[in-house]
Design an enzyme around this catalytic site. Structure first.
Site, mmCIF file in Angstrom:
data_model
loop_
_atom_site.group_PDB
_atom_site.id
_atom_site.type_symbol
_atom_site.label_atom_id
_atom_site.label_comp_id
_atom_site.label_asym_id
_atom_site.label_seq_id
_atom_site.Cartn_x
_atom_site.Cartn_y
_atom_site.Cartn_z
ATOM 1 C CB CYS A 172 -56.373 -16.181 59.171
ATOM 2 S SG CYS A 172 -57.040 -17.936 59.527
ATOM 3 C CB CYS A 220 -54.173 -18.606 57.135
ATOM 4 S SG CYS A 220 -55.920 -18.581 56.897
#
Length: 431
Positions: free
Chosen positions: A53, A56
């Site tokens: 991600c 993230c």
């Protein structure tokens, strides 16, 4: 790797078993699925993430700063790789990454604000204490005002209808604002108290009273207080981001946005800053006139408002969104002709419903908005890396061509064979 140093008495063994690693130089705890056995012990601020991600990865350095800032508190800061420990993902019903949770016993709170160190730390500190914190020393107000630019204050004894409703609503909004209680002798000069009980919100170095209620009607006070707290928990002119825009929609007010564009360092050019300050002056100078109907703010990401307006707005510009119906309004005047007076006339047209409105929330508008967002994303990707876009779009087209070729070519070849056979038969007849 460094071992985790968690000193919590009899809970230490249980918690330690939940820790996989403690990254060198970082206060962030890497947790495993053993965390499910220990998450109700103490207070936890957890980032649920996936290694692939991009959001993230951008949050990683911020998360390290959050852990460093909260290290001296009772809040443990950790993260869980949800691609490895799927039992954690299902237990906490994680639907996207990253998801930030605050866990306190059986209570779970999901963070929905802006992903900055300051806002995440405030979120955790608000939830780490009781819903309403008591102020017992006059000097504490100086510290609180320095640390919080907005908070709610109840002045009076912890008894009566207003106190009960205040405490109840503080429970609801604890994740979004700080709530305090004190007494007239302690408040002193820090709040204009004439009668008790009294309720204020501290905002922009001023106190604003909760008024217009009748304590004999508990139902009416409850509804009025809820709406008042929900509307007042935002600054007068906040920065609007993808993280907080959904919360601002809950005010059910018209959202007045000064649309400008920041550079990569989140700085504004002089013309952008001048426009932003001009829009801000309208609400600062006419707060009493517009406060009940409009929530002002500014936004430095034009792409976000373009998807709402379903068009590319000029920069800078002004956009007003009806958060109840999802309609929006755009001034007919060019940006260069907008003045505080012209903006006031425009807002009056919105109040009396004579201003043109666009958008809405029907299926046709939602479909067009999805198409516009997809077109915007593809255009942005093309401008950023046209070669990659050619590959991404070319591969599916190439596979589709091969499939079509595989379907059509056998028929063409078969037809050619039939023609050859027919020609051969024709020659045999002639012979």
């Amino acid at each position: 790797m460094e071992s985790s140093g968690i000193n919590d008495g009899c809970d230490e063994v249980e918690i330690f078993s939940a820790i996989l690693t403690h990254t060198a130089g970082s206060r962030v705890l890497e947790l495993s699925d053993r965390f499910l056995e220990a998450h109700k012990d103490g207070q936890w601020l957890i980032m649920m993430y996936a290694p692939w991600c991009a959001h993230c990865r951008r949050l990683e350095p911020i998360w390290s700063h959050v852990a460093q800032h909260l290290h001296a508190s009772s809040i443990r800061v950790g993260k869980v790789d949800c691609t490895r420990f799927t039992s954690v993902t299902s237990t906490f019903k994680i639907k996207g990454f990253p998801t930030i949770l605050f866990l306190k016993g059986d209570q779970k709170y999901v963070y929905e604000g802006d992903r900055t160190r300051e806002e995440i730390v405030k979120f955790a500190l608000r939830l780490s204490g009781p819903p309403v914190q008591e102020i017992t020393k006059t000097q504490s107000f100086d510290i609180i005002k320095k640390e919080h630019d907005l908070y709610f204050l109840y002045v009076g004894n912890r008894a009566g209808i207003l106190w009960e409703l205040y405490h109840k609503i503080a429970n609801v909004f604890q994740a979004h604002a700080f709530f305090y209680q004190s007494h007239p002798s302690v408040v002193n000069k820090h709040a204009p108290v004439n009668n008790v009980p009294a309720l204020f919100v501290y905002k922009e170095n001023s106190h604003y009273n909760f008024t217009g209620h009748n304590l004999s009607d508990m139902g009416q006070v409850n509804e009025t207080l809820y709406k008042w707290v929900n509307a007042e928990r935002f600054p007068t002119f906040p920065k609007i981001t993808r993280g907080n825009i959904n919360q601002l929609f809950l005010t059910n007010k018209n959202l007045v946005l000064a649309v400008v564009e920041e550079n990569q360092l989140e700085e504004l050019a002089p013309d952008m800053l001048k426009f932003k300050n001009m829009v801000e002056s309208v609400i600062k100078n006419k707060r009493n006139k517009y406060h009940d109907h409009f929530q002002f703010g500014w936004i430095g990401s034009p792409n976000l408002v373009n998807s709402i307006a379903m068009m590319t707005l000029p920069i800078p510009s002004l956009l007003v969104i009806n958060t109840t119906t999802n309609h929006h309004h755009i001034p007919e005047d060019e940006t260069g002709k907008l003045t505080p007076y012209v903006i006031e006339l425009f807002l009056e047209q919105i109040r009396n419903e004579s201003a043109p409105r666009y958008g809405g929330n029907n299926w046709l508008v939602r479909s067009y908005r999805k198409w516009f967002e997809m077109k915007t994303v593809l255009t942005s990707m093309w401008k950023g890396n046209p070669i990659l876009m050619m590959v991404l779009l070319g591969l599916p087209f190439g596979f589709l061509s091969l499939i079509c070729y595989g379907i059509c070519c056998p028929d063409l070849l078969d037809a050619k064979d039939d023609e050859d056979e027919n020609i051969g038969m024709h020659h045999m007849k002639n012979d």
